[in-house]
Structure formats: C-alpha cells, structure tokens
Design a protein around this motif. Structure first.
Motif: not given
Length: 395
Positions: A175-176, A187-188, A286-290
């Motif tokens: 997600d942002v 996400n806007g 932006k949230i990091p994802a694996k």
C-alpha cells in the motif's frame, strides 16, 4: 502367609499422596495454560488512551493467535505467564542465551486493513539502551560508516519480549500511505476517520453562557477541553459527536484543528531533514512487501534504511556516496518480510507508525477479538465496571 506375593507389581505401587496429586495438577495446568497462551489466545489490557474511542483505558481484551498464525516463541526459555519481567523481583523473566529464528504457524487469514492488531513495539523499548541505535540521518552525516556502526551496540530485549502495544492497521504490504489535513489516504483513496476514532476540533460558540453538561452528555471530556478564547475551545471528538454538536444553536462552527502542511514536527519517521512532515500531513510512503525490490538511492534509503538494517539483519554502509549491503555495492534491495503501517484511533494522542515507521511481520502478536471486562478507574464505587462494554466485539 504373605498374600502380596500373588499381586502384580502394579498393584504394589504406592498410591499418590495428596501433595503429589496437587503438584501434578499444577504442572499440568501451567503447561496447558502456556500452550493456550502461546498458540491460541491471550489476555491483554489497554494501558493508554491512544485507541479511544475504540478501546478505553481499563478494557480487558482477548487476543487471538490463531487468526494470523501463532508465532513460534523466539525466546523459548522463559518463566510462564510473565512477559519480560518477573512481577515481584523486577528481574528478567527469560533467558536470551537461546534465540530461535522467526517462524509462524499457518493462520486463518492475513492482516487486513482496519484490523486492530497487537504487536511488539518496534523501537524505543522501555529497557534502557547502553547506546542508542543510530538513525539513518545520524549515520549518513558521518564520513566513516564502518567506524560509526562499530561504536553503536543495541542492548534491548528480544523481539518477542518487547512491550506489547495495540493499534489499527492502516496499510498492508504494497500500500501507499499518505495523510493530508488529518485525513489518511490509501492508494490514493481517502479513508476518513470512523466514529470509533477521534480528532481535535476547534469549536466556536456564539455565547459564553453555556451549560457544559451538554458536552458531557455527548461524550466530550470537558476537563480536557482547551480554551483558546472566551468563545473558542479545542476538544477531541468523533465525527458522530461533532455531527450532533452542530445541531445546537449556540454552536457557531466546528472544524478540524490540524497542523498546516508547512509545519515540521521534526521527530517523525523517517527523521529525514528533506521531508517536512507532521502528524497531520505526511507521505507518500510505500509499505514494503515480501519480494518487493526497491531501488536504493538518497530518496528511498531514509524510508527503508531501518527495515533493511535492523529488521532484516543486514550490514548497511555508505562510502563516498555509494551504498553497500553486507559489504557489496547495492543498487537495489529485495525485502524478506511483509510490513504494516499502524496508527492509533485517537490520532493526536498516539505514538505510532508516524513516529517509528513500519511494523515487521515478525513483531505481530495477534488480532484483538473482544472485550471481556472493562473497569473505569474514574468511576464511582458502584460504577467501576462498564457493563455496556462487556463481551463487546472489537471493530
């Protein structure tokens, strides 16, 4: 004649004493309760007002370990029922000589947006640190990264023995997140605060002759209202409380009382002097994802430095403007874990991801299920229990 010679050996065994029976029962109960607490469900108490109005100080919750999958103990040698400190002696309740790597059993679901989650505090643990871990900003100002890194040794509790705290999951991996004028967008898409949370509002009245019982009846904490002038107050409220307040003829206006975008709080994540952020205006992040790969440069490193270095256990250095990860030149980095953005519902009275950034998946304890008991320390003797909150679900 000794008739016992005809009896089986099992018949000759002595019957357990009452003391032995009690010891066996206690040992069994401790083992069973520990298994339930570690792998199924655990009790939790709300210690602060950061989640008002969703959760109140004095609420007692049950937290599910099953929903997201139980985390295998990372510090397995510990005294039962004591999180990190012995209740009487105040000493450590665990031995960190054995540390297991992070593992989690399969769960019923992934963490979803707006879930209320219990997790271990990522930074600023209450245990005293011999040397504070360097921030990104402090380190990039140094000319010799290797020397600086060797001087800082973090002396903190293991991840699973840090303080448990509770917040709402605002953003999930990928997600942002952004916040503008006190309103979060994901996400806007704007995500206004629900009636379970509260923000500060500036209330302008048309007269000074006011019966403040009206405010009490609506749920305002009159004793905490801030008076700006004769007719103007600032108070925390939910959108529902504000809607009802506006219907009174003595109320001139009610508006969100937030910081302008130009204000710089200075001590917010990611402690980057090039990002002038405050509690009401920040991002995008932006949230990091694996499995997500981020380009490493002066724009991204302030955001992801701590995740790469501390949470994922890499040696991160910068020499002559070039980034090195584990002694290799790094143009990008691929994350090994999922991360989350957590915030309190009481937005101006919550220390959360706005201050310490992402929450790694290995810090997640479980999902808050329901309130089984609630005590009001400020209530009268006969009103200590909040009966309307008993066995109440958490949303």
């Amino acid at each position: 004649m000794n008739w016992k010679i005809w009896k089986k050996k099992s018949d000759l065994k002595k019957k357990k004493t009452k003391t032995r029976e009690w010891i066996d029962a206690v040992v069994f109960a401790v083992i069973a309760a520990t298994i339930i607490r570690v792998f199924f469900i655990e009790a939790y108490t709300i210690p602060s007002g950061s989640m008002e109005k969703s959760l109140l100080i004095g609420d007692f919750l049950f937290v599910s370990k099953v929903n997201y999958g139980a985390r295998i103990p990372m510090t397995p040698v510990a005294f039962p029922f004591a999180h990190h400190t012995m209740p009487i002696t105040g000493t450590k309740s665990y031995w960190d000589g054995i540390q297991w790597k992070y593992r989690r059993l399969p769960g019923l679901s992934e963490i979803k947006r707006n879930d209320i989650v219990v997790f271990n505090l990522p930074v600023g643990d209450t245990v005293a640190l011999e040397n504070q871990e360097p921030s990104y900003y402090n380190l990039v100002r140094q000319s010799d990264w290797k020397t600086v890194n060797s001087q800082y040794t973090v002396s903190s509790r293991p991840v699973d023995k840090r303080e448990n705290i509770i917040k709402r999951c605002i953003g999930i991996p990928g997600d942002v997140i952004r916040m503008s004028g006190g309103v979060v967008s994901v996400n806007g898409k704007a995500e206004p605060l629900k009636n379970t949370g509260q923000m500060p509002y500036k209330i302008q009245l048309s007269t000074t002759n006011i019966n403040f019982d009206v405010f009490n009846n609506l749920g305002f904490k009159v004793g905490e209202m801030q008076q700006l002038d004769a007719n103007t107050y600032v108070a925390n409220a939910t959108p529902e409380m504000v809607h009802k307040l506006k219907t009174f003829d003595f109320v001139k206006s009610v508006d969100l009382f937030v910081k302008p975008s130009s204000a710089d709080d200075g001590d917010l994540f990611p402690l980057d002097p090039n990002r002038k952020w405050n509690v009401d205006n920040f991002g995008p992040v932006k949230i990091p994802a694996k499995g997500w790969t981020v380009k490493i440069d002066s724009t991204t490193m302030p955001l992801y430095y701590r995740a790469i270095r501390t949470y994922e256990g890499n040696n991160v250095e910068q020499k002559d403007g070039i980034w090195y990860i584990n002694n290799r030149v790094a143009a990008n980095y691929t994350f090994k874990m999922n991360y989350y953005w957590m915030m309190g519902d009481n937005r101006h009275n919550s220390t959360d991801s706005r201050y310490w950034g992402f929450v790694p998946e290995d810090h997640v304890v479980g999902k808050a299920l329901f309130i089984w008991m609630s005590f009001d320390s400020e209530g009268s003797f006969f009103n200590k229990i909040r009966w309307n909150r008993l066995l109440r679900g958490i949303h």
